[in-house]
Design a protein around this motif. Structure first.
Motif, PDB file in Angstrom:
ATOM      1  N   ASP A  41       0.831  -1.211   0.000  1.00 55.37           N
ATOM      2  CA  ASP A  41       0.000   0.000   0.000  1.00 55.37           C
ATOM      3  C   ASP A  41       0.862   1.257   0.000  1.00 55.37           C
ATOM      4  O   ASP A  41       0.594   2.201  -0.742  1.00 55.37           O
ATOM      5  CB  ASP A  41      -0.929   0.019   1.219  1.00 55.37           C
ATOM      6  CG  ASP A  41      -2.035  -1.017   1.134  1.00 55.37           C
ATOM      7  OD1 ASP A  41      -2.268  -1.543   0.019  1.00 55.37           O
ATOM      8  OD2 ASP A  41      -2.656  -1.298   2.184  1.00 55.37           O
ATOM      9  N   SER A  44       2.519   1.624  -3.378  1.00 55.13           N
ATOM     10  CA  SER A  44       1.531   2.055  -4.363  1.00 55.13           C
ATOM     11  C   SER A  44       1.247   3.548  -4.233  1.00 55.13           C
ATOM     12  O   SER A  44       1.189   4.275  -5.221  1.00 55.13           O
ATOM     13  CB  SER A  44       0.248   1.256  -4.184  1.00 55.13           C
ATOM     14  OG  SER A  44      -0.761   1.746  -5.012  1.00 55.13           O
ATOM     15  N   LYS A  45       1.081   4.000  -2.997  1.00 55.17           N
ATOM     16  CA  LYS A  45       0.815   5.420  -2.746  1.00 55.17           C
ATOM     17  C   LYS A  45       2.009   6.274  -3.170  1.00 55.17           C
ATOM     18  O   LYS A  45       1.844   7.319  -3.801  1.00 55.17           O
ATOM     19  CB  LYS A  45       0.505   5.623  -1.249  1.00 55.17           C
ATOM     20  CG  LYS A  45       0.179   7.031  -0.892  1.00 55.17           C
ATOM     21  CD  LYS A  45      -1.132   7.463  -1.474  1.00 55.17           C
ATOM     22  CE  LYS A  45      -1.442   8.870  -1.018  1.00 55.17           C
ATOM     23  NZ  LYS A  45      -2.177   9.616  -1.993  1.00 55.17           N
ATOM     24  N   SER A  47       4.286   5.495  -5.365  1.00 53.56           N
ATOM     25  CA  SER A  47       4.367   5.440  -6.818  1.00 53.56           C
ATOM     26  C   SER A  47       3.350   6.383  -7.446  1.00 53.56           C
ATOM     27  O   SER A  47       3.659   7.112  -8.392  1.00 53.56           O
ATOM     28  CB  SER A  47       4.117   4.007  -7.282  1.00 53.56           C
ATOM     29  OG  SER A  47       4.131   3.925  -8.676  1.00 53.56           O
ATOM     30  N   SER A  48       2.150   6.401  -6.903  1.00 54.37           N
ATOM     31  CA  SER A  48       1.104   7.291  -7.406  1.00 54.37           C
ATOM     32  C   SER A  48       1.496   8.753  -7.203  1.00 54.37           C
ATOM     33  O   SER A  48       1.321   9.576  -8.104  1.00 54.37           O
ATOM     34  CB  SER A  48      -0.211   6.992  -6.688  1.00 54.37           C
ATOM     35  OG  SER A  48      -1.183   7.934  -7.034  1.00 54.37           O
ATOM     36  N   ASP A  49       2.029   9.069  -6.031  1.00 55.11           N
ATOM     37  CA  ASP A  49       2.467  10.442  -5.747  1.00 55.11           C
ATOM     38  C   ASP A  49       3.602  10.861  -6.686  1.00 55.11           C
ATOM     39  O   ASP A  49       3.632  11.994  -7.164  1.00 55.11           O
ATOM     40  CB  ASP A  49       2.908  10.586  -4.293  1.00 55.11           C
ATOM     41  CG  ASP A  49       1.732  10.520  -3.321  1.00 55.11           C
ATOM     42  OD1 ASP A  49       0.577  10.591  -3.781  1.00 55.11           O
ATOM     43  OD2 ASP A  49       1.986  10.391  -2.113  1.00 55.11           O
ATOM     44  N   GLU A  51       4.173   9.692  -9.668  1.00 57.07           N
ATOM     45  CA  GLU A  51       3.596   9.865 -11.001  1.00 57.07           C
ATOM     46  C   GLU A  51       2.872  11.200 -11.111  1.00 57.07           C
ATOM     47  O   GLU A  51       2.995  11.912 -12.109  1.00 57.07           O
ATOM     48  CB  GLU A  51       2.628   8.714 -11.279  1.00 57.07           C
ATOM     49  CG  GLU A  51       2.120   8.680 -12.695  1.00 57.07           C
ATOM     50  CD  GLU A  51       1.245   7.466 -12.947  1.00 57.07           C
ATOM     51  OE1 GLU A  51       0.162   7.661 -13.532  1.00 57.07           O
ATOM     52  OE2 GLU A  51       1.631   6.350 -12.565  1.00 57.07           O
ATOM     53  N   THR A  52       2.135  11.550 -10.089  1.00 60.00           N
ATOM     54  CA  THR A  52       1.428  12.841 -10.065  1.00 60.00           C
ATOM     55  C   THR A  52       2.420  14.001 -10.127  1.00 60.00           C
ATOM     56  O   THR A  52       2.217  14.966 -10.866  1.00 60.00           O
ATOM     57  CB  THR A  52       0.561  12.954  -8.794  1.00 60.00           C
ATOM     58  OG1 THR A  52      -0.375  11.878  -8.774  1.00 60.00           O
ATOM     59  CG2 THR A  52      -0.176  14.272  -8.748  1.00 60.00           C
ATOM     60  N   LYS A  55       3.856  14.259 -13.640  1.00 65.94           N
ATOM     61  CA  LYS A  55       2.907  14.888 -14.561  1.00 65.94           C
ATOM     62  C   LYS A  55       2.850  16.392 -14.336  1.00 65.94           C
ATOM     63  O   LYS A  55       2.779  17.164 -15.284  1.00 65.94           O
ATOM     64  CB  LYS A  55       1.517  14.275 -14.388  1.00 65.94           C
ATOM     65  CG  LYS A  55       1.391  12.884 -14.961  1.00 65.94           C
ATOM     66  CD  LYS A  55       0.003  12.316 -14.732  1.00 65.94           C
ATOM     67  CE  LYS A  55      -0.108  10.895 -15.238  1.00 65.94           C
ATOM     68  NZ  LYS A  55      -1.410  10.286 -14.947  1.00 65.94           N
ATOM     69  N   GLU A 149      -5.002  15.196   0.597  1.00 64.30           N
ATOM     70  CA  GLU A 149      -4.987  13.746   0.807  1.00 64.30           C
ATOM     71  C   GLU A 149      -4.329  13.389   2.126  1.00 64.30           C
ATOM     72  O   GLU A 149      -4.756  12.479   2.829  1.00 64.30           O
ATOM     73  CB  GLU A 149      -4.275  13.049  -0.347  1.00 64.30           C
ATOM     74  CG  GLU A 149      -5.074  13.063  -1.635  1.00 64.30           C
ATOM     75  CD  GLU A 149      -4.317  12.474  -2.802  1.00 64.30           C
ATOM     76  OE1 GLU A 149      -3.145  12.058  -2.624  1.00 64.30           O
ATOM     77  OE2 GLU A 149      -4.885  12.413  -3.908  1.00 64.30           O
TER      78      GLU A 149
END
Length: 153
Positions: A41, A44-45, A47-49, A51-52, A55, A149
């Motif tokens: 978890d 994943s978080k 990795s998502s951060d 990626e954000t 971008k 978040e």
């Protein structure tokens, strides 16, 4: 047998809970599974951060590129207009017949150039202000989203 001081009773058979290795293994396995899930978890978080953020930076760099091109084009247009005005004024000066006409032309030209320069400066300032807002917006939005978040978590 042991005696407890101050008491007359003796404890002959003290029972201790038995150790069941299978239950301990199950408990260790459950803790390990829980740790692995938590790690997944978190990864994943993260990795998502990441990626954000990537971008947001890509968007910022693209906006900076677009804005700098727009600034360059405005600057070139202003320089071209000033050069053309200068050449037009030079042609008019060549045709002057008297000193008073020369001073009149020169005064009018300088006044017009000052007004034009002020307008060009205002236009470039407005463009730079808009550009700074546009360039910083993707990063600002990403940080605000991350902050919300984190507060929700």
């Amino acid at each position: 047998m042991s005696k407890i001081t101050g008491k007359t009773e003796t404890i002959e058979n003290a029972e201790f809970p038995t150790f069941d290795p299978s239950k301990a293994a199950e408990h260790v396995r459950a803790v390990a599974d829980q740790s692995v899930e938590h790690s997944k978890d978190v990864f994943s978080k993260l990795s998502s951060d990441a990626e954000t953020a990537q971008k947001a930076f890509d968007s910022t760099f693209e906006m900076a590129k677009t804005t700098s091109n727009e600034m360059l084009l405005k600057t070139i247009a202003a320089l071209q207009a000033n050069a053309e005005a200068g050449f037009t004024h030079l042609e008019a000066l060549v045709a002057v017949k008297s000193p008073s006409e020369f001073f009149e032309l020169q005064t009018a030209f300088l006044r017009k150039q000052i007004e034009t320069s002020a307008e060009q400066t205002k236009a470039l300032q407005a463009l730079m202000l808009r550009a700074s807002e546009d360039v910083s917006k993707p990063i600002k939005d990403a940080f605000e989203k991350a902050l919300k978040e984190r507060k929700a978590a």
